[in-house]
Design a protein around this motif. Structure first.
Motif, PDB file in Angstrom:
ATOM      1  N   GLY A  49       0.814  -1.206   0.000  1.00 26.64           N
ATOM      2  CA  GLY A  49       0.000   0.000   0.000  1.00 26.64           C
ATOM      3  C   GLY A  49       0.849   1.258   0.000  1.00 26.64           C
ATOM      4  N   LYS A  50       0.183   2.381  -0.161  1.00 26.89           N
ATOM      5  CA  LYS A  50       0.871   3.668  -0.086  1.00 26.89           C
ATOM      6  C   LYS A  50       0.690   4.295   1.288  1.00 26.89           C
ATOM      7  N   VAL A  51      -0.453   4.055   1.909  1.00 30.67           N
ATOM      8  CA  VAL A  51      -0.727   4.602   3.233  1.00 30.67           C
ATOM      9  C   VAL A  51      -0.746   3.488   4.273  1.00 30.67           C
ATOM     10  N   THR A  52      -1.429   2.380   3.933  1.00 31.05           N
ATOM     11  CA  THR A  52      -1.498   1.237   4.832  1.00 31.05           C
ATOM     12  C   THR A  52      -1.757  -0.024   4.013  1.00 31.05           C
ATOM     13  N   SER A  53      -1.379  -1.161   4.545  1.00 28.43           N
ATOM     14  CA  SER A  53      -1.609  -2.445   3.871  1.00 28.43           C
ATOM     15  C   SER A  53      -1.222  -3.569   4.815  1.00 28.43           C
TER      16      SER A  53
END
Length: 119
Positions: A49-53
């Protein structure tokens, strides 16, 4: 009300067989102490992800795979007692954290009451 213990962790991809074996050997102990079912899921389509994953949450390394797991219990009380009994069970006491097939420090877990179930 059904209660679920959920887990998210990163397992070195080379340790897939060892992780599977560990989970299969642990199941009879959890079952003995009230667990209704266990699911161990090996990530095959888990995007960064870019923010969260999921990979970010477990600080997944290049040579690791995300595992998403859960155990179903009849209720929270059974789960709490079951986990205490599992941790005290002699067959589980020989599990040395240093020889586990994953880094337990990056594992996360929680308990959840079932909200919706459809089939």
């Amino acid at each position: 009300m059904t209660y679920v213990s959920g887990f998210l962790l990163a397992v070195p991809t080379a340790n897939k067989a060892a992780y599977k074996k560990m989970a299969e050997e642990a199941w009879p102990v959890f079952k003995k102490h009230g667990c209704l079912s266990m699911r161990e899921n090996w990530g095959v389509d888990v995007s960064d992800g870019k923010v969260t994953s999921f990979p970010m949450a477990v600080q997944k390394k290049e040579d690791e795979t995300v595992v998403f797991s859960w155990m179903e219990w009849p209720d929270k009380e059974t789960c709490d007692k079951g986990w205490q009994a599992v941790m005290a069970d002699p067959s589980m006491c020989n599990m040395d954290p240093k020889t586990m097939p994953f880094d337990a420090m990056r594992m996360m877990w929680g308990g959840f009451e079932e909200l919706v179930r459809v089939k």
